[in-house]
Enzyme design. Structure first.
Site, PDB file in Angstrom:
ATOM      1  N   GLY A  11      15.573  20.873   0.684  1.00 28.53           N
ATOM      2  CA  GLY A  11      15.362  22.110   1.450  1.00 28.53           C
ATOM      3  C   GLY A  11      14.765  21.790   2.811  1.00 28.53           C
ATOM      4  O   GLY A  11      13.851  20.974   2.908  1.00 28.53           O
ATOM      5  N   VAL A  24      12.227   8.502  15.872  1.00 23.71           N
ATOM      6  CA  VAL A  24      13.160   7.947  16.865  1.00 23.71           C
ATOM      7  C   VAL A  24      12.393   7.370  18.063  1.00 23.71           C
ATOM      8  O   VAL A  24      12.622   6.229  18.479  1.00 23.71           O
ATOM      9  CB  VAL A  24      14.166   9.030  17.327  1.00 23.71           C
ATOM     10  CG1 VAL A  24      14.986   8.549  18.516  1.00 23.71           C
ATOM     11  CG2 VAL A  24      15.075   9.428  16.167  1.00 23.71           C
ATOM     12  N   SER A  73      21.797  16.291  -2.578  1.00 23.06           N
ATOM     13  CA  SER A  73      22.916  15.452  -3.030  1.00 23.06           C
ATOM     14  C   SER A  73      22.821  15.093  -4.511  1.00 23.06           C
ATOM     15  O   SER A  73      21.836  14.511  -4.959  1.00 23.06           O
ATOM     16  CB  SER A  73      22.968  14.171  -2.200  1.00 23.06           C
ATOM     17  OG  SER A  73      23.971  13.322  -2.687  1.00 23.06           O
ATOM     18  N   SER A 105      13.736  14.405  -2.974  1.00 26.13           N
ATOM     19  CA  SER A 105      14.138  13.384  -1.996  1.00 26.13           C
ATOM     20  C   SER A 105      13.273  12.140  -2.133  1.00 26.13           C
ATOM     21  O   SER A 105      13.752  11.009  -1.941  1.00 26.13           O
ATOM     22  CB  SER A 105      14.008  13.936  -0.581  1.00 26.13           C
ATOM     23  OG  SER A 105      14.621  15.196  -0.510  1.00 26.13           O
ATOM     24  N   ASP A 127       6.955  24.045   0.063  1.00 29.18           N
ATOM     25  CA  ASP A 127       6.255  24.285  -1.210  1.00 29.18           C
ATOM     26  C   ASP A 127       4.882  23.629  -1.304  1.00 29.18           C
ATOM     27  O   ASP A 127       4.053  24.037  -2.114  1.00 29.18           O
ATOM     28  CB  ASP A 127       7.111  23.782  -2.380  1.00 29.18           C
ATOM     29  CG  ASP A 127       8.436  24.505  -2.488  1.00 29.18           C
ATOM     30  OD1 ASP A 127       8.559  25.591  -1.887  1.00 29.18           O
ATOM     31  OD2 ASP A 127       9.344  23.991  -3.159  1.00 29.18           O
ATOM     32  N   ARG A 161       0.954  53.192  -0.619  1.00 31.87           N
ATOM     33  CA  ARG A 161       1.847  52.629  -1.643  1.00 31.87           C
ATOM     34  C   ARG A 161       1.368  51.268  -2.136  1.00 31.87           C
ATOM     35  O   ARG A 161       0.644  50.563  -1.441  1.00 31.87           O
ATOM     36  CB  ARG A 161       3.235  52.413  -1.043  1.00 31.87           C
ATOM     37  CG  ARG A 161       4.089  53.632  -0.989  1.00 31.87           C
ATOM     38  CD  ARG A 161       5.383  53.291  -0.280  1.00 31.87           C
ATOM     39  NE  ARG A 161       6.277  54.430  -0.250  1.00 31.87           N
ATOM     40  CZ  ARG A 161       7.259  54.573   0.622  1.00 31.87           C
ATOM     41  NH1 ARG A 161       7.457  53.651   1.542  1.00 31.87           N
ATOM     42  NH2 ARG A 161       8.043  55.622   0.581  1.00 31.87           N
ATOM     43  N   ARG A 170       9.058  27.484  -5.617  1.00 34.78           N
ATOM     44  CA  ARG A 170       9.654  26.852  -6.801  1.00 34.78           C
ATOM     45  C   ARG A 170       8.691  26.925  -7.975  1.00 34.78           C
ATOM     46  O   ARG A 170       8.399  28.012  -8.436  1.00 34.78           O
ATOM     47  CB  ARG A 170      10.042  25.405  -6.492  1.00 34.78           C
ATOM     48  CG  ARG A 170      11.213  24.934  -7.326  1.00 34.78           C
ATOM     49  CD  ARG A 170      11.529  23.500  -7.085  1.00 34.78           C
ATOM     50  NE  ARG A 170      12.085  23.238  -5.781  1.00 34.78           N
ATOM     51  CZ  ARG A 170      13.386  23.240  -5.508  1.00 34.78           C
ATOM     52  NH1 ARG A 170      14.252  23.485  -6.448  1.00 34.78           N
ATOM     53  NH2 ARG A 170      13.810  22.979  -4.300  1.00 34.78           N
ATOM     54  N   GLY A 184      -5.402  38.897   2.119  1.00 36.66           N
ATOM     55  CA  GLY A 184      -6.267  39.847   1.421  1.00 36.66           C
ATOM     56  C   GLY A 184      -5.573  40.582   0.282  1.00 36.66           C
ATOM     57  O   GLY A 184      -5.821  41.772   0.042  1.00 36.66           O
ATOM     58  N   HIS A 214      -3.483  51.962  -1.311  1.00 37.31           N
ATOM     59  CA  HIS A 214      -2.500  50.876  -1.196  1.00 37.31           C
ATOM     60  C   HIS A 214      -2.999  49.618  -1.918  1.00 37.31           C
ATOM     61  O   HIS A 214      -4.211  49.444  -2.107  1.00 37.31           O
ATOM     62  CB  HIS A 214      -2.252  50.547   0.274  1.00 37.31           C
ATOM     63  CG  HIS A 214      -3.443  49.938   0.930  1.00 37.31           C
ATOM     64  ND1 HIS A 214      -4.466  50.683   1.466  1.00 37.31           N
ATOM     65  CD2 HIS A 214      -3.797  48.630   1.102  1.00 37.31           C
ATOM     66  CE1 HIS A 214      -5.386  49.877   1.948  1.00 37.31           C
ATOM     67  NE2 HIS A 214      -5.005  48.614   1.738  1.00 37.31           N
TER      68      HIS A 214
HETATM   69  O1  F6P Z   1      11.823  23.639  -1.985  1.00 38.84           O
HETATM   70  C1  F6P Z   1      11.854  24.632  -1.040  1.00 38.84           C
HETATM   71  C2  F6P Z   1      12.449  25.895  -1.608  1.00 38.84           C
HETATM   72  O2  F6P Z   1      12.558  26.824  -0.556  1.00 38.84           O
HETATM   73  C3  F6P Z   1      11.721  26.500  -2.797  1.00 38.84           C
HETATM   74  O3  F6P Z   1      10.582  27.216  -2.411  1.00 38.84           O
HETATM   75  C4  F6P Z   1      12.797  27.331  -3.424  1.00 38.84           C
HETATM   76  O4  F6P Z   1      12.579  27.486  -4.805  1.00 38.84           O
HETATM   77  C5  F6P Z   1      14.032  26.508  -3.181  1.00 38.84           C
HETATM   78  O5  F6P Z   1      13.766  25.666  -2.084  1.00 38.84           O
HETATM   79  C6  F6P Z   1      15.262  27.313  -2.851  1.00 38.84           C
HETATM   80  O6  F6P Z   1      16.344  26.449  -2.810  1.00 38.84           O
HETATM   81  P1  F6P Z   1      17.753  26.751  -2.118  1.00 38.84           P
HETATM   82  O7  F6P Z   1      17.620  26.445  -0.685  1.00 38.84           O
HETATM   83  O8  F6P Z   1      18.668  25.807  -2.793  1.00 38.84           O
HETATM   84  O9  F6P Z   1      18.047  28.201  -2.336  1.00 38.84           O
END
Ligand code: F6P
Length: 318
Positions: A11, A24, A73, A105, A127, A161, A170, A184, A214
């Site tokens: 990601g 680089v 991958s 990765s 994450d 609300r 994740r 908060g 709220h």
């Molecule tokens: O690992 C980063 C993340 O954005 C997580 O927070 C989430 O669960 C996942 O990737 C989403 O994956 P994808 O990009 O495959 O939808």
């Protein structure tokens, strides 16, 4: 002349571009030949290498995403994929690889390091679930989530609300907890702690008793189905409840200064480490002090969430 390839994988995370730039430019500064690999490990298998210059990374430090593109991958995790990637690097005489990405990765980097290519990982994922380090992208993601929470708070207070806001992460509650404390929130549901729905209701009712109509409830993705939670809250409180799922917006956008600085330090450290003959590590750090940790140690470790922050949130949200 040492040769080094750099790729981003998994990601994307804000700050990846700043890390690429640092790799680089430090590489060139240290007299190395630097190659960018497109589309992560997929590009390594397909042989998508581009020789990088100082200009190839100009004007990217402030941009989200990754100019090298990325992929998750599956092929790379096979023996054939790994072998092909090794051959492509070997035939170009590239003996060093910098992998910028998250846990998956880093695992890939560790497996690949066994092939004989010196592999250095830079932790980057929104994450923040990588052991021993802060990850590039986390600071930007929590600030993005926070901005959304602030905006939702405006409309929540105007209408009286209840709002449920689902954030990413994740299997990890880092984004939810940090954005929840900073925003908060009345309740925060994270995977590390069994959700207590009755406590959520109690918090809302405590607020209503003192005239606060709220409430903001932050839920980490996957912890509890947010539509069911909405129905549960409406049933038990009789109050209008809305759901907002922030999703991939948390992955994009301009990286914060914290992420850019961390990325710059880690990118530079990766090259310094390679130049000094080091091998098979992940760079770890929380600010400008960055140190190498053996990849083997990283992949066998697991991150534990700072639960003191959860206790702070519980006491402050009243
Ligand atoms: O690992 C980063 C993340 O954005 C997580 O927070 C989430 O669960 C996942 O990737 C989403 O994956 P994808 O990009 O495959 O939808």
């Amino acid at each position: 002349m040492k040769k080094v390839a750099v790729l981003t994988s998994g990601g994307d995370a804000p700050g990846m571009n700043a890390a690429i730039r640092a790799v680089v430019r430090t590489g060139i500064y240290r007299n190395m030949l630097v190659y960018g690999v497109n589309h992560g490990f997929e590009g390594l298998i397909a042989g998508q290498f581009t020789k990088m210059s100082l200009g190839s990374v100009a004007d990217i430090i402030h941009r989200g995403g990754t100019v090298l593109k990325t992929s998750r991958s599956r092929t790379f995790m096979t023996d054939n994929g790994c072998q092909k990637a090794f051959e492509n690097l070997h035939s170009k005489g590239i003996e060093n690889l910098v992998v910028i990405g998250g846990n998956g990765s880093i695992k890939g980097a560790y497996e690949f390091s066994k092939s004989g290519i010196n592999t250095v990982a830079i932790p980057a994922t929104i994450d923040n679930d990588i052991v021993y380090t802060r990850s590039i992208g986390f600071d930007t993601a929590i600030n993005t989530a926070l901005e959304a929470i602030n905006r939702i708070r405006d409309t929540a207070t105007s209408h009286g609300r209840i709002f449920i806001i689902e954030v990413m992460g994740r299997d990890c509650g880092e984004i939810a907890l940090s954005a929840g404390v900073a925003g908060g929130a009345e309740s925060i549901l994270i995977p590390e702690i069994e959700p207590d729905l009755h406590q959520v209701i109690e918090k809302i009712e405590m607020g209503i008793e003192r005239g606060k109509l709220h409430s903001i409830i932050i839920v980490a993705e996957g912890v509890y189905p947010v539509m069911e939670l909405r129905d549960f809250i409406q049933e038990h409180t009789g109050h209008e409840t809305r759901v907002s799922i922030l999703g991939h917006m948390q992955r994009g956008g301009m990286p914060t200064a914290v992420d850019r600085i961390l990325a710059s330090c880690m990118g530079k450290a990766a090259i310094d480490y390679i130049a000094d003959g080091g091998s098979n590590v992940m760079l770890s750090g929380y600010d400008i002090k960055v140190r190498p940790i053996p990849l083997q140690e990283v992949i066998h470790g697991s991150k534990t969430l700072e639960l003191d922050l959860f206790e702070i949130a519980r006491i402050l949200a009243r």
